[in-house]
Design a protein around this motif. Sequence first.
Motif, PDB file in Angstrom:
ATOM      1  N   UNK A   1       0.852  -1.190   0.000  1.00 55.16           N
ATOM      2  CA  UNK A   1       0.000   0.000   0.000  1.00 55.16           C
ATOM      3  C   UNK A   1       0.885   1.237   0.000  1.00 55.16           C
ATOM      4  N   UNK A   2       0.462   2.256  -0.754  1.00 57.23           N
ATOM      5  CA  UNK A   2       1.257   3.479  -0.820  1.00 57.23           C
ATOM      6  C   UNK A   2       0.357   4.664  -1.149  1.00 57.23           C
ATOM      7  N   UNK A   3       0.916   5.861  -0.972  1.00 50.48           N
ATOM      8  CA  UNK A   3       0.213   7.099  -1.289  1.00 50.48           C
ATOM      9  C   UNK A   3       1.052   7.929  -2.246  1.00 50.48           C
ATOM     10  N   UNK A   4       0.374   8.643  -3.157  1.00 52.53           N
ATOM     11  CA  UNK A   4       1.017   9.649  -3.984  1.00 52.53           C
ATOM     12  C   UNK A   4       0.262  10.949  -3.728  1.00 52.53           C
ATOM     13  N   UNK A   5       0.841  11.795  -2.868  1.00 50.68           N
ATOM     14  CA  UNK A   5       0.159  13.023  -2.479  1.00 50.68           C
ATOM     15  C   UNK A   5      -0.016  13.950  -3.672  1.00 50.68           C
ATOM     16  N   UNK A   6       0.934  13.952  -4.602  1.00 50.71           N
ATOM     17  CA  UNK A   6       0.844  14.840  -5.762  1.00 50.71           C
ATOM     18  C   UNK A   6      -0.361  14.504  -6.639  1.00 50.71           C
ATOM     19  N   UNK A   7      -0.789  13.237  -6.601  1.00 50.57           N
ATOM     20  CA  UNK A   7      -1.937  12.809  -7.393  1.00 50.57           C
ATOM     21  C   UNK A   7      -3.174  12.588  -6.522  1.00 50.57           C
ATOM     22  N   UNK A   8      -3.011  12.821  -5.220  1.00 54.02           N
ATOM     23  CA  UNK A   8      -4.100  12.585  -4.268  1.00 54.02           C
ATOM     24  C   UNK A   8      -4.693  11.190  -4.443  1.00 54.02           C
ATOM     25  N   UNK A   9      -3.824  10.232  -4.584  1.00 58.74           N
ATOM     26  CA  UNK A   9      -4.220   8.866  -4.910  1.00 58.74           C
ATOM     27  C   UNK A   9      -3.472   7.868  -4.024  1.00 58.74           C
ATOM     28  N   UNK A  10      -4.179   6.837  -3.630  1.00 61.52           N
ATOM     29  CA  UNK A  10      -3.584   5.716  -2.926  1.00 61.52           C
ATOM     30  C   UNK A  10      -3.520   4.519  -3.877  1.00 61.52           C
ATOM     31  N   UNK A  11      -2.568   3.639  -3.617  1.00 65.76           N
ATOM     32  CA  UNK A  11      -2.383   2.476  -4.481  1.00 65.76           C
ATOM     33  C   UNK A  11      -2.311   1.207  -3.642  1.00 65.76           C
ATOM     34  N   UNK A  12      -2.686   0.122  -4.280  1.00 60.49           N
ATOM     35  CA  UNK A  12      -2.447  -1.198  -3.724  1.00 60.49           C
ATOM     36  C   UNK A  12      -1.796  -2.013  -4.830  1.00 60.49           C
ATOM     37  N   UNK A  13      -0.488  -2.203  -4.711  1.00 62.01           N
ATOM     38  CA  UNK A  13       0.243  -3.019  -5.675  1.00 62.01           C
ATOM     39  C   UNK A  13       0.127  -4.471  -5.238  1.00 62.01           C
ATOM     40  N   UNK A  14      -0.392  -5.310  -6.120  1.00 64.64           N
ATOM     41  CA  UNK A  14      -0.610  -6.707  -5.796  1.00 64.64           C
ATOM     42  C   UNK A  14       0.206  -7.577  -6.741  1.00 64.64           C
TER      43      UNK A  14
END
Length: 125
Positions: free
Chosen positions: A70-83
Motif C-alpha cells: 500500500x502506498x500514497x502519492x500526495x501529488x496525485x491525491x491517490x492511494x495504491x495497492x500493488x498486488x
Amino acid sequence: QVRLLESGGGSVQAGGALRLSCTVSGVTVNADQLAWFRQVPGNEREGVAIIYPISDNTHYANSVLGRFTISLDVSKNTAYLQMSGLKPEDSAMYYCATTRRGDGHWDAPSTWLNWGQGTQVTVSS
C-alpha cells in the motif's frame, strides 16, 4: 464531501500482478489513515492493508503479507495497492476507505467513514 474512486481491477492469471488505484477528492489523501478492504459475496468485508500517513507505517493482513504493498502519492491525491503473486483466493471486490472513527481495530469496517464503490479483481488458476 469526501469521495473515493477505485480503479485498476481486472482479470489475471494466478501469479500475475495488478495495481489498484484509489483517487481521493474532497480531502487530501494523507489527511487520515487509509485502508484497502476486500469482500467476496456472502462473506464479511476483510481488511487487507492500512497506511498511517503521519508515520508512513503500514500493516497488512497475514494472507497478503509480502505480496501486496500500500502506498500514497500526495501529488496525485491517490492511494495504491500493488498486488503481485496473485492467487485465486485473492479474487474479490476491493474497496478503499478513509477517515477513521471510533477506537476499534483497523480491519473492522465499522471504524471507517468514507468508502469507494469498489473494483473487481478476478484471479484464475
